[in-house]
Design an enzyme around this catalytic site. Structure first.
Site, PDB file in Angstrom:
ATOM      1  N   ASP A  67      -1.942   1.578   7.195  1.00  0.00           N
ATOM      2  CA  ASP A  67      -1.401   1.251   5.874  1.00  0.00           C
ATOM      3  C   ASP A  67      -1.158  -0.244   5.723  1.00  0.00           C
ATOM      4  O   ASP A  67      -1.335  -0.802   4.641  1.00  0.00           O
ATOM      5  CB  ASP A  67      -0.097   2.020   5.632  1.00  0.00           C
ATOM      6  CG  ASP A  67      -0.339   3.512   5.504  1.00  0.00           C
ATOM      7  OD1 ASP A  67      -1.456   3.886   5.080  1.00  0.00           O
ATOM      8  OD2 ASP A  67       0.568   4.297   5.836  1.00  0.00           O
TER       9      ASP A  67
ATOM     10  N   ASP B  39       0.840  -1.186   0.000  1.00  0.00           N
ATOM     11  CA  ASP B  39       0.000   0.000   0.000  1.00  0.00           C
ATOM     12  C   ASP B  39       0.876   1.239   0.000  1.00  0.00           C
ATOM     13  O   ASP B  39       1.928   1.277   0.636  1.00  0.00           O
ATOM     14  CB  ASP B  39      -0.904   0.026   1.236  1.00  0.00           C
ATOM     15  CG  ASP B  39      -1.847   1.221   1.216  1.00  0.00           C
ATOM     16  OD1 ASP B  39      -2.455   1.471   0.154  1.00  0.00           O
ATOM     17  OD2 ASP B  39      -1.953   1.918   2.232  1.00  0.00           O
TER      18      ASP B  39
ATOM     19  N   GLU C 184      -1.883  -1.244  -5.493  1.00  0.00           N
ATOM     20  CA  GLU C 184      -3.068  -0.497  -5.877  1.00  0.00           C
ATOM     21  C   GLU C 184      -2.871   0.078  -7.264  1.00  0.00           C
ATOM     22  O   GLU C 184      -1.766   0.458  -7.629  1.00  0.00           O
ATOM     23  CB  GLU C 184      -3.304   0.665  -4.909  1.00  0.00           C
ATOM     24  CG  GLU C 184      -3.950   0.259  -3.621  1.00  0.00           C
ATOM     25  CD  GLU C 184      -4.324   1.475  -2.799  1.00  0.00           C
ATOM     26  OE1 GLU C 184      -5.401   1.465  -2.221  1.00  0.00           O
ATOM     27  OE2 GLU C 184      -3.541   2.427  -2.759  1.00  0.00           O
TER      28      GLU C 184
END
Ligand SMILES: [Zn+2]
Length: 397
Positions: free
Chosen positions: A361, A184, A268
């Site tokens: 996170d 992340d 992502e």
């Protein structure tokens, strides 16, 4: 990419100009063939078909035949890559367009050792081997990257030649342990792994930042065109280059480590991420990129992150999956409950349903590790998107 001033002899310039002309001709031929193609129609010729056509074209045009086949084939390969980038839904590039004489002059050579090589001949001069031109001198303004696999020769409108070496790292073999990792993009650190590791991306130190601010103030006061202004600009550029170097170094090491340890790497999708991030986390939860404090670091962390993902794709081709980022920061990785209130602060996640607590996170990274890719990007860029909703959205919240 590191660029150097190329210093060809007049005879070599003739050869280089021919290479440029041939590369441009072949490129434009490919553009023309693809110009009439529209989705749904019979496919435009692929790279292999175009190579066959190149052989025919060389047979028909002696001026093309006397040129370097290496240069011409590479132009086709470059075109194929540009088309792949154009069709890439994750990061679409512009459609490859016509190259004009005098404006887009250049060619690329790959295959170090077979087709080309580079050597240093004196403190200030190097030589690069160009097919049919031989060793061409260039200004050794800094060390040529050891891993340089290809180079591009260009001529600008002023008639100056440059050579730029590209470093494409060799793919790292998958460890074969079946492990997947989610990464992340964090706020306080550049990246968080689903294993719980936090990867801080180095920036300038506090002292260096203070010096940068002083220099920038000095620059604002310095008279345009003055020597002093030139010196200050140079000092600023050096500081910024130092920061860039650290970031690059970090991305190299981090990407190598991750590519070695995990079979599958999920990140992502940045493009979608940019769209959803600002809407994420409302109501007392400031979201991750919204706060002014985060803004201070955003650029630095952002470019570190982008670099990391690019390097991962280089080193682990076909093993990097892009995951739709929806709700990854609001979803509890333990029970699946989605609630913006669970995001207690920038750094802390406390699930409102099951009480699971952890680094926000890392929690998001675990969701990403479990996520389903909407865009799979292989090393050859041939993979097409799987357009379906990620599973975690379908689960009961
Ligand atoms: Zn929970």
């Amino acid at each position: 990419m590191s660029r150097y001033r190329l210093l060809p002899t007049p005879a070599q310039q003739v050869v280089l100009r021919d290479h440029c002309g041939h590369a441009r001709y072949v490129w434009n031929l490919a553009v023309e063939q693809h110009a009439h193609w529209r989705p749904g129609r019979k496919g435009a010729p692929g790279y292999l078909e175009q190579c066959r056509q190149l052989t025919q074209a060389r047979a028909a045009h002696p001026w093309l035949a006397v040129g370097s086949q290496t240069v011409q084939q590479q132009a086709l390969r470059d075109f194929a890559r540009a088309m792949t980038a154009f069709f890439d839904p994750g990061h679409p590039a512009g459609r490859p367009s016509w190259r004009k004489a005098g404006r887009h002059e250049g060619f690329r050579i790959v295959g170090r050792g077979r087709q080309w090589d580079v050597r240093r001949v004196s403190r200030k001069a190097g030589q690069v081997w160009v097919p049919k031109a031989g060793w061409v001198r260039f200004r050794w303004s800094r060390a040529v990257p050891a891993g340089a696999k290809s180079y591009r020769v260009t001529m600008d409108r002023a008639g100056r030649w440059h050579v730029a070496f590209a470093v494409i790292p060799a793919p790292i073999p998958a460890p074969g342990n079946g492990r997947a990792v989610g990464i992340d993009r964090g706020v306080a650190v550049a990246a968080a792994l689903s294993t719980g590791e936090l990867l801080p991306c180095p920036a300038l130190t506090g002292r260096e930042r203070a010096r940068l601010r002083r220099l920038q103030r000095r620059l604002a006061r310095a008279r345009r065109g003055s020597n002093r202004r030139g010196r200050v600009r140079h000092a600023i550029a050096r500081l910024k280059a130092r920061e860039t170097d650290r970031r690059k170094d970090w991305a190299e090491k981090a990407s190598t480590g991750i590519a070695r340890r995990f079979d599958l790497i999920r990140v992502e999708d940045l493009q979608i991420g940019n769209m959803t991030r600002s809407a994420r986390g409302t109501r007392g939860n400031p979201g991750r990129n919204v706060r002014a404090k985060a803004g201070l670091n955003r650029g630095i962390l952002g470019s570190g992150w982008g670099l990391l993902v690019r390097r991962l794709q280089d080193k682990a081709p076909g093993r990097v999956e892009k995951v739709r980022p929806a709700f990854t920061s609001q979803r509890c990785s333990a029970c699946g409950h989605v609630d913006p209130e669970s995001r207690e602060s920038q750094a802390r996640f406390v699930c409102t349903a099951c009480g699971f607590a952890g680094h926000a996170d890392v929690n998001a990274a675990i969701n990403i590790a479990a996520g389903h890719a909407v865009t799979a990007r292989g090393g050859d860029g041939a993979a097409r998107p799987v357009n379906r909703e990620p599973h975690l959205l379908l689960r009961p919240a």
